[in-house]
Design a protein around this motif. Structure first.
Motif, short mmCIF file in Angstrom:
data_model
loop_
_atom_site.label_atom_id
_atom_site.label_comp_id
_atom_site.label_asym_id
_atom_site.label_seq_id
_atom_site.Cartn_x
_atom_site.Cartn_y
_atom_site.Cartn_z
N ASP A 179 14.32 -0.72 12.49
CA ASP A 179 15.35 -1.85 12.70
C ASP A 179 14.71 -2.56 14.38
O ASP A 179 13.49 -2.23 14.58
N VAL A 180 15.10 -4.10 14.59
CA VAL A 180 14.64 -4.96 15.22
C VAL A 180 14.11 -4.04 16.47
O VAL A 180 13.00 -4.28 16.96
N THR A 181 14.85 -3.35 17.14
CA THR A 181 14.53 -2.83 18.27
C THR A 181 13.17 -1.37 18.36
O THR A 181 11.87 -1.38 19.18
N LEU A 182 13.48 -0.87 17.36
CA LEU A 182 12.74 0.08 16.60
C LEU A 182 10.68 -1.15 16.61
O LEU A 182 10.16 0.05 16.87
N LYS A 184 10.66 -3.19 17.97
CA LYS A 184 9.45 -3.70 18.76
C LYS A 184 8.80 -2.79 19.73
O LYS A 184 7.22 -3.42 19.94
N GLN A 185 9.58 -1.74 19.47
CA GLN A 185 8.72 -0.61 20.24
C GLN A 185 8.11 -0.59 19.78
O GLN A 185 6.43 -0.27 20.24
#
Ligand code: ATP
Length: 259
Positions: A179-182, A184-185
């Motif tokens: 997903d987008v947040t993961l 980016k991480q």
């Protein structure tokens, strides 16, 4: 330095008898030591095929691949031993590329035993260092891959690649499915890691946004050919080819959909 000259790779057309097509056609590319480059293109453009040729998983039908001047595309299996591990390929499907029956510890120990003939104590120490590098908890060592989260599995694949002490790591769509947040991480972690270790990274993606975020040099690939290469593009408008502009449009519409 990893250098490919005029690479062509052919496959048979499904149901086409012996008729072949160029999955990769006359591609030349140079990956310096250190730095991040990206290859971006839509599905079927030949990115993974090129990645397999660059990491000497497959031989090209035409052209040559050199690692630090050694023509790896002409080496016999035995000769390749000297450079085994120097180019690592991290695939999209993290879980699928990990043996579900092995513990994280034995997955990480394998390249240490095979490539560097390390003894048990040294291997154990190195495994802990690799977990630290990949920002994984040390107690992960005893767990199995299917007991890890998607992000942790990606980090484990990266730790396994690092175990080989590579000069180059090729990430083939390694960030899709997050997903987008993961995502980016993971991308931020890779940027930190690249700065820390100064290994050369090649990021293969269909997403121009990811390529722009990660890479200094961006190659756009279409129908087996590199059609445009940009050094340090500052904005999407630096891309000139109409096909590259289609990729820009795809990014913009994805961003709108996320707003
Ligand atoms: N082992 C193979 N045998 C036959 N055809 C293949 C093989 N591998 C890839 N191809 C074909 O070669 C072309 C390029 O495929 P490739 O996987 O390199 O593209 P890609 O840009 O990485 O696509 P994706 O982003 O979907 O992974 C496709 O038409 C594909 O069907």
């Amino acid at each position: 330095m990893l250098k490919a000259e005029h690479i062509t790779k052919q496959y048979q057309i499904p149901g086409g008898g012996h008729t072949v097509f160029d999955a990769v056609s006359d591609v030349s590319i140079e990956l310096g030591d250190g730095g991040v480059a990206a290859i971006v293109g839509e599905s079927g453009s030949g990115k993974s095929t090129l990645a397999r040729v660059l990491s000497y998983v497959e031989r090209p039908d035409g052209g040559r691949v050199f690692l630090d001047g050694l023509e790896v595309s002409a080496c016999r299996r035995k000769e390749l031993r000297a450079v085994r591990g120097k180019v690592q390929l991290v695939m999209q499907n993290a879980l699928g590329s990990l043996d579900p029956h092995q513990s994280v510890g034995s997955i990480l120990e394998e390249p240490l035993r095979l490539l560097f003939h390390m003894g048990a104590e040294e291997r154990k120490q190195r495994c802990l260092e690799l977990l630290d590098m990949a920002r994984l908890e040390r107690d992960t060592l005893r767990r199995r891959p299917d007991e890890l989260s998607g992000g942790q599995q990606k980090r484990l694949c990266i730790a396994r690649a690092l175990a080989a002490q590579p000069q180059h790591i090729i990430f083939d769509e390694s960030f899709s499915g997050l997903d987008v947040t993961l995502k980016k991480q993971v991308l931020d972690f890779l940027k930190e890691l690249q700065t820390e270790l100064q290994i050369s990274f090649l990021v293969i993606t269909h997403d121009l946004d990811t390529a722009m975020y990660m890479a200094g040099t961006i190659h756009v690939m279409r129908r087996g050919k590199i059609i445009e290469t940009l050094e340090h593009p500052r904005s999407f408008s630096d891309f000139q080819e109409p096909y590259s502009q289609e990729l820009v449009k795809a990014v913009r519409s994805k961003r709108r959909a996320l707003q």
